[in-house]
Design a protein around this motif. Structure first.
Motif, mmCIF file in Angstrom:
data_model
loop_
_atom_site.group_PDB
_atom_site.id
_atom_site.type_symbol
_atom_site.label_atom_id
_atom_site.label_comp_id
_atom_site.label_asym_id
_atom_site.label_seq_id
_atom_site.Cartn_x
_atom_site.Cartn_y
_atom_site.Cartn_z
ATOM 1 N N ARG A 1 46.892 26.825 -44.098
ATOM 2 C CA ARG A 1 47.853 27.734 -43.213
ATOM 3 C C ARG A 1 49.410 27.202 -43.365
ATOM 4 N N GLU B 1 52.227 29.113 -45.690
ATOM 5 C CA GLU B 1 53.124 30.109 -45.025
ATOM 6 C C GLU B 1 54.538 29.699 -45.445
ATOM 7 N N PHE C 1 53.913 34.351 -46.104
ATOM 8 C CA PHE C 1 53.214 34.484 -44.708
ATOM 9 C C PHE C 1 52.130 35.586 -44.627
ATOM 10 N N GLU D 1 48.852 36.729 -42.271
ATOM 11 C CA GLU D 1 48.071 36.259 -40.917
ATOM 12 C C GLU D 1 46.642 35.978 -41.186
ATOM 13 N N ASN E 1 44.784 33.332 -46.811
ATOM 14 C CA ASN E 1 45.701 32.033 -47.135
ATOM 15 C C ASN E 1 44.811 30.963 -47.944
#
Length: 227
Positions: free
Chosen positions: A60, A64, A68, A70, A75
């Motif tokens: 993450r 990010e 980005f 969620e 990811n």
């Protein structure tokens, strides 16, 4: 920089959390290391398997800074795909380098950055397993650096090489990064163990597991050489 320790270069976590002026560039460092370790013969000493496993744990924070999203799954998929692409290009460079300078490498004297024995071991490995050696080599330190170079030296068919190159790179990146990510979550949820607090043990464990086949092959081979 006064607190810099050269031993940090052997620690995958150092690269993952690398920043310049507060700007984290860990993702780009990871991608460069994967490219270098799979495409440049001088990259054999860089952390590979342990780096990807830890990248899965830090997926993450790595992604990010790129985009980005969620979803944890998204990811991890993005990170694995980027690493796979870096590995593909790395092997392509290694193949090209081997095709262009194979004769020179066999005549080159050993140095800190180059060991001819690694090249010979990779050649033997490649001759034994053929195209599948590209896949097997992804999971073996040192060998994965020289396998694409040897493929170029022996002028392996380019289409065949690219097939095994793509398959092996995606398999390597997805297996290790997904393992790191989901094992971290499992240990934290079921055993209340934060793997981030045991990074050194994890790195040592992965190095031992990944290098064991290489040492085993060397041990089996040494008696024959003495005869």
């Amino acid at each position: 920089m006064s607190d810099f320790d050269w031993l940090q270069l052997l620690n995958p976590e150092f690269y993952i959390n690398f920043d310049i002026g507060g700007v984290f560039i860990g993702l780009w460092i990871v991608l460069f290391i994967v490219f270098a370790e799979t495409g440049l013969f001088a990259g054999f000493f860089l952390p590979g398997d342990s780096l990807l496993f830890l990248a899965g744990i830090y997926s993450r924070s790595l992604v990010e800074n790129f985009t980005f999203i969620e979803s944890d799954l998204a990811n991890v998929i993005i990170l694995s795909t980027l690493v796979a692409v870096a590995g593909i290009f790395g092997n392509m460079v290694g193949y090209w380098f081997g095709a262009k300078s194979g004769y020179y490498l066999y005549k080159k004297e050993d140095s800190f950055w180059f060991k001819k024995k690694y090249l010979i071991q990779s050649k033997d490995f490649f001759e034994k397993y053929g195209g599948k050696a590209i896949i097997f080599a992804r999971f073996l330190p040192i060998v994965r650096t020289f396998a694409p170079i040897v493929a170029g030296i022996v002028t392996m068919d380019k289409k065949k090489f690219m097939f095994y190159n793509i398959v092996s790179s995606f398999l390597w990146s997805f297996v290790l990064i997904f393992s790191g990510h989901y094992l971290y979550g499992m240990f934290l949820e079921k055993f209340d163990i934060d793997l981030k607090h045991h990074i050194e043990k994890i790195v040592i464990g992965i190095i031992l597991v990944s290098t064991f086949p290489v040492f085993l092959k060397m041990i089996k081979k040494s008696p024959k050489q003495e005869e």
